[in-house]
Structures are given as C-alpha cells and as structure tokens.
Design a protein around this motif. Structure first.
Motif, PDB file in Angstrom:
ATOM      1  N   TRP A   1       0.840  -1.197   0.000  1.00 37.50           N
ATOM      2  CA  TRP A   1       0.000   0.000   0.000  1.00 37.50           C
ATOM      3  C   TRP A   1       0.875   1.247   0.000  1.00 37.50           C
ATOM      4  O   TRP A   1       2.045   1.205   0.357  1.00 37.50           O
ATOM      5  CB  TRP A   1      -0.966   0.015   1.185  1.00 37.50           C
ATOM      6  CG  TRP A   1      -0.368  -0.190   2.540  1.00 37.50           C
ATOM      7  CD1 TRP A   1      -0.243  -1.362   3.218  1.00 37.50           C
ATOM      8  CD2 TRP A   1       0.192   0.820   3.397  1.00 37.50           C
ATOM      9  NE1 TRP A   1       0.357  -1.158   4.432  1.00 37.50           N
ATOM     10  CE2 TRP A   1       0.630   0.173   4.575  1.00 37.50           C
ATOM     11  CE3 TRP A   1       0.354   2.202   3.291  1.00 37.50           C
ATOM     12  CZ2 TRP A   1       1.226   0.854   5.632  1.00 37.50           C
ATOM     13  CZ3 TRP A   1       0.954   2.889   4.341  1.00 37.50           C
ATOM     14  CH2 TRP A   1       1.371   2.213   5.495  1.00 37.50           C
TER      15      TRP A   1
ATOM     16  N   GLY B   1       1.051   5.516   1.002  1.00 43.55           N
ATOM     17  CA  GLY B   1       0.493   6.577   1.828  1.00 43.55           C
ATOM     18  C   GLY B   1       1.297   7.845   1.677  1.00 43.55           C
ATOM     19  O   GLY B   1       2.353   7.867   1.041  1.00 43.55           O
TER      20      GLY B   1
ATOM     21  N   TRP C   1       2.033   1.206  11.878  1.00 39.90           N
ATOM     22  CA  TRP C   1       1.572   2.436  12.520  1.00 39.90           C
ATOM     23  C   TRP C   1       2.631   3.533  12.393  1.00 39.90           C
ATOM     24  O   TRP C   1       3.824   3.257  12.241  1.00 39.90           O
ATOM     25  CB  TRP C   1       1.226   2.205  13.996  1.00 39.90           C
ATOM     26  CG  TRP C   1       2.357   1.718  14.859  1.00 39.90           C
ATOM     27  CD1 TRP C   1       2.671   0.421  15.157  1.00 39.90           C
ATOM     28  CD2 TRP C   1       3.334   2.527  15.533  1.00 39.90           C
ATOM     29  NE1 TRP C   1       3.776   0.367  15.973  1.00 39.90           N
ATOM     30  CE2 TRP C   1       4.203   1.644  16.223  1.00 39.90           C
ATOM     31  CE3 TRP C   1       3.557   3.897  15.627  1.00 39.90           C
ATOM     32  CZ2 TRP C   1       5.273   2.095  16.988  1.00 39.90           C
ATOM     33  CZ3 TRP C   1       4.628   4.357  16.386  1.00 39.90           C
ATOM     34  CH2 TRP C   1       5.467   3.452  17.059  1.00 39.90           C
TER      35      TRP C   1
ATOM     36  N   LEU D   1      -1.360   7.374  11.844  1.00 44.47           N
ATOM     37  CA  LEU D   1      -1.664   6.464  10.738  1.00 44.47           C
ATOM     38  C   LEU D   1      -1.587   5.030  11.233  1.00 44.47           C
ATOM     39  O   LEU D   1      -0.626   4.648  11.903  1.00 44.47           O
ATOM     40  CB  LEU D   1      -0.673   6.696   9.599  1.00 44.47           C
ATOM     41  CG  LEU D   1      -0.800   5.868   8.321  1.00 44.47           C
ATOM     42  CD1 LEU D   1      -0.295   6.690   7.133  1.00 44.47           C
ATOM     43  CD2 LEU D   1      -0.006   4.567   8.406  1.00 44.47           C
TER      44      LEU D   1
ATOM     45  N   VAL E   1      -2.480   1.123   9.405  1.00 40.53           N
ATOM     46  CA  VAL E   1      -2.992   0.307   8.301  1.00 40.53           C
ATOM     47  C   VAL E   1      -2.952  -1.150   8.740  1.00 40.53           C
ATOM     48  O   VAL E   1      -1.918  -1.641   9.210  1.00 40.53           O
ATOM     49  CB  VAL E   1      -2.168   0.506   7.013  1.00 40.53           C
ATOM     50  CG1 VAL E   1      -2.671  -0.425   5.914  1.00 40.53           C
ATOM     51  CG2 VAL E   1      -2.245   1.959   6.550  1.00 40.53           C
TER      52      VAL E   1
ATOM     53  N   TYR F   1      -5.980  -4.495   2.616  1.00 40.67           N
ATOM     54  CA  TYR F   1      -5.563  -3.598   3.688  1.00 40.67           C
ATOM     55  C   TYR F   1      -6.670  -2.593   3.982  1.00 40.67           C
ATOM     56  O   TYR F   1      -7.482  -2.260   3.119  1.00 40.67           O
ATOM     57  CB  TYR F   1      -4.254  -2.880   3.350  1.00 40.67           C
ATOM     58  CG  TYR F   1      -4.301  -1.969   2.145  1.00 40.67           C
ATOM     59  CD1 TYR F   1      -4.737  -0.650   2.265  1.00 40.67           C
ATOM     60  CD2 TYR F   1      -3.902  -2.421   0.895  1.00 40.67           C
ATOM     61  CE1 TYR F   1      -4.781   0.187   1.167  1.00 40.67           C
ATOM     62  CE2 TYR F   1      -3.937  -1.593  -0.209  1.00 40.67           C
ATOM     63  CZ  TYR F   1      -4.374  -0.289  -0.068  1.00 40.67           C
ATOM     64  OH  TYR F   1      -4.422   0.538  -1.158  1.00 40.67           O
TER      65      TYR F   1
ATOM     66  N   SER G   1      -7.225   1.161   6.022  1.00 43.82           N
ATOM     67  CA  SER G   1      -6.647   2.321   6.699  1.00 43.82           C
ATOM     68  C   SER G   1      -7.624   2.807   7.765  1.00 43.82           C
ATOM     69  O   SER G   1      -8.815   2.974   7.501  1.00 43.82           O
ATOM     70  CB  SER G   1      -6.371   3.432   5.684  1.00 43.82           C
ATOM     71  OG  SER G   1      -5.797   4.552   6.323  1.00 43.82           O
TER      72      SER G   1
ATOM     73  N   SER H   1      -7.884   8.488  11.397  1.00 47.03           N
ATOM     74  CA  SER H   1      -6.982   9.043  12.415  1.00 47.03           C
ATOM     75  C   SER H   1      -7.734   9.507  13.663  1.00 47.03           C
ATOM     76  O   SER H   1      -7.166   9.533  14.761  1.00 47.03           O
ATOM     77  CB  SER H   1      -6.175  10.202  11.832  1.00 47.03           C
ATOM     78  OG  SER H   1      -7.027  11.236  11.383  1.00 47.03           O
TER      79      SER H   1
END
Length: 274
Positions: free
Chosen positions: A108, A110, A174, A187, A189, A196, A198, A201
C-alpha cells in the motif's frame, strides 16, 4: 531524499536491517548504504559506506538498485508462483547478507507530512548471513518500505515514530508524524486476507508512557497505541527492549527492538498479542 528499508527477523534469534539512503543535492548528491546485524536484539555488526551519486543506479522500471555496478536490491516476479521476490545482497562472504524476500502481503501507499511512503508489510525471508567468514542459514519474516521526501522535510518537521505489529497472518503498520506542537498525523494500516484497511486518524490514540535521554535528546521507550471503532479494537503497549542510535545526515534516528503486549479484536474476534 529517498530511502529503501528492509528488515527481517529470523527463527534463530538473528535479525537484520538493510538501508539505502540517497541524498539528492545536485552536484553534491551521494548514497549511503547500511547493514545492521543483531543477535538476541543486540547489535553485533554495523557496516556502512558512502558513495558518490555517480556510483548509484536506480531503475525507473523495476525494483533494481546498484552501487558501484553491484546489485544490492533486485526485485522480480517468480513466474511459476506469481510471487514478487526481492534479492537483498550486502557485503561479502566475510561480513554480509544474501537474502530472498518473498512477498506475502498486499502493498500500500500513503502520504505523510514527510512525503510519500510505500509499504510491503510482510515477507517470507530465507538466505544466508555472513559473520567473520562464517555462513549462517536463516529463515523468518520480513518488512519493506520505500520513502521519498524533500531533503528539507526532516528540518521542517519535529519528528516521527513508526513501527509494525505482525500477528497470525496479519500485520499492523503504525506511524505518528509530528510537524509541530499543533499538527500531528496518526496512521494505522491493517493488512488482512491480502487486503488492507486504513484506520481513521480520529479513532487512533497514541501516547508516550516513558522517556529516557540519549545523545542529548529525550526519546520514548514505552508507547501505547489504542483504536476503538465498529471494526477494530486495539490496546497495545509497545515497550523498547534495546535501542541504538543511527546518524543520518539531517536526521537523528533511533532503532528499537520492542515487545508488543495487548489485545486486538477484529470483527468481534479477539486475540492476545505478546
């Protein structure tokens, strides 16, 4: 600044970290390669070298990194099994590693205050560690991330913590990125079943429970990570067992071996983590 990070924890209590850092500074650009080998969570070998940028090659088509015409990262697809495999080679038969990372979890991407972040959270890893001319066969689990951010990013952000919590066939990645006293980015995931998720927050709480002084800085050694929403309940104490300081230009960096203790519940199925 661009970073390729690989780590692996093996069944025989060895673990390793391999790093390639490239600093894009025009005519002053350079690359730093680092290899850290640990036994029972304690650092036993540290190999680092700096090379001019002209000695660095990074493919834009495939995961291939070379230093001085020697491959240090080579990624390819094993066609019979359709698995991504990354060959990580550092050092030589006196001091070094020759490892294969076989991807087992979905990657993934980010974005944080620092820049772009690509994560492949779990691999099966096998190969050889070379220590003082002795070869040690190893097998275990691995992790990889690739970061790309402006060279000034560490200077305009206060700092960050990040880690991973592998359990069963799943993984939690994290991060806590602090821009200043008012701006923080949390963060989490969760990788599960080759997918996955997310976590919002607003559902994450990250606290520091203990700090110590090292290299004239105050650093945390116990954290607590909490999540509570309709899908996930998480209460984990993250306790540093050993840490060591790594100097990277413009960055003060500590690497920790930690113990994760607590509970996770996914879709009302609870697990203890230790």
């Amino acid at each position: 600044m661009e970073t390729w990070y690989y780590d692996a924890i093996f069944d025989n209590n060895y673990d390793v970290v391999s790093l390639v850092n490239v600093f894009h500074l025009g005519v002053f650009s350079f690359a730093i390669t680092s290899l850290f080998i640990y036994k029972d969570t304690k650092l036993i070998k540290n190999l680092r070298s700096r090379s001019p940028y002209k000695c660095f090659y990074g493919s834009e088509e495939i995961p291939l990194i070379k230093i001085n015409d020697r491959s240090v990262i080579n990624g390819y697809v094993d066609k019979p099994m359709e698995n991504w495999i990354y060959e990580i080679k550092r050092g030589d038969s006196q001091q070094g590693i020759d490892l294969k990372f076989i991807k087992t979890a979905k990657a993934w991407k980010g974005k944080t205050f620092l820049g772009d972040w690509l994560v492949i959270p779990r691999f099966k890893v096998k190969g050889t560690i070379y220590l003082d001319g002795n070869s040690i066969s190893v097998s275990g689990e691995g992790y990889h991330d690739h970061n790309n951010y402006p060279i000034y990013a560490p200077l305009v952000n206060k700092g960050y913590h990040f880690g991973k919590i592998p359990f069963d066939t799943m993984n939690i990645t994290w991060a806590n990125v602090t821009k200043n006293r008012r701006k923080k980015q949390l963060l989490i995931v969760l990788n599960k079943d080759n997918k996955y998720v997310s976590i919002d927050s607003d559902d994450i709480r990250f606290t520091v429970e203990r700090q110590v002084e090292d290299h004239d800085k105050i650093i945390p050694t116990i954290w607590r990570l909490n999540v509570e929403n309709d899908f996930l309940y998480l209460d984990i104490k993250i306790e540093s067992l050993h840490f060591h300081y790594i100097h990277i230009p413009a960055v003060n960096y500590w690497r920790h071996h930690v113990r994760n203790i607590g509970e996770i519940s996914i879709d009302d199925v609870s697990r203890k983590i230790d």
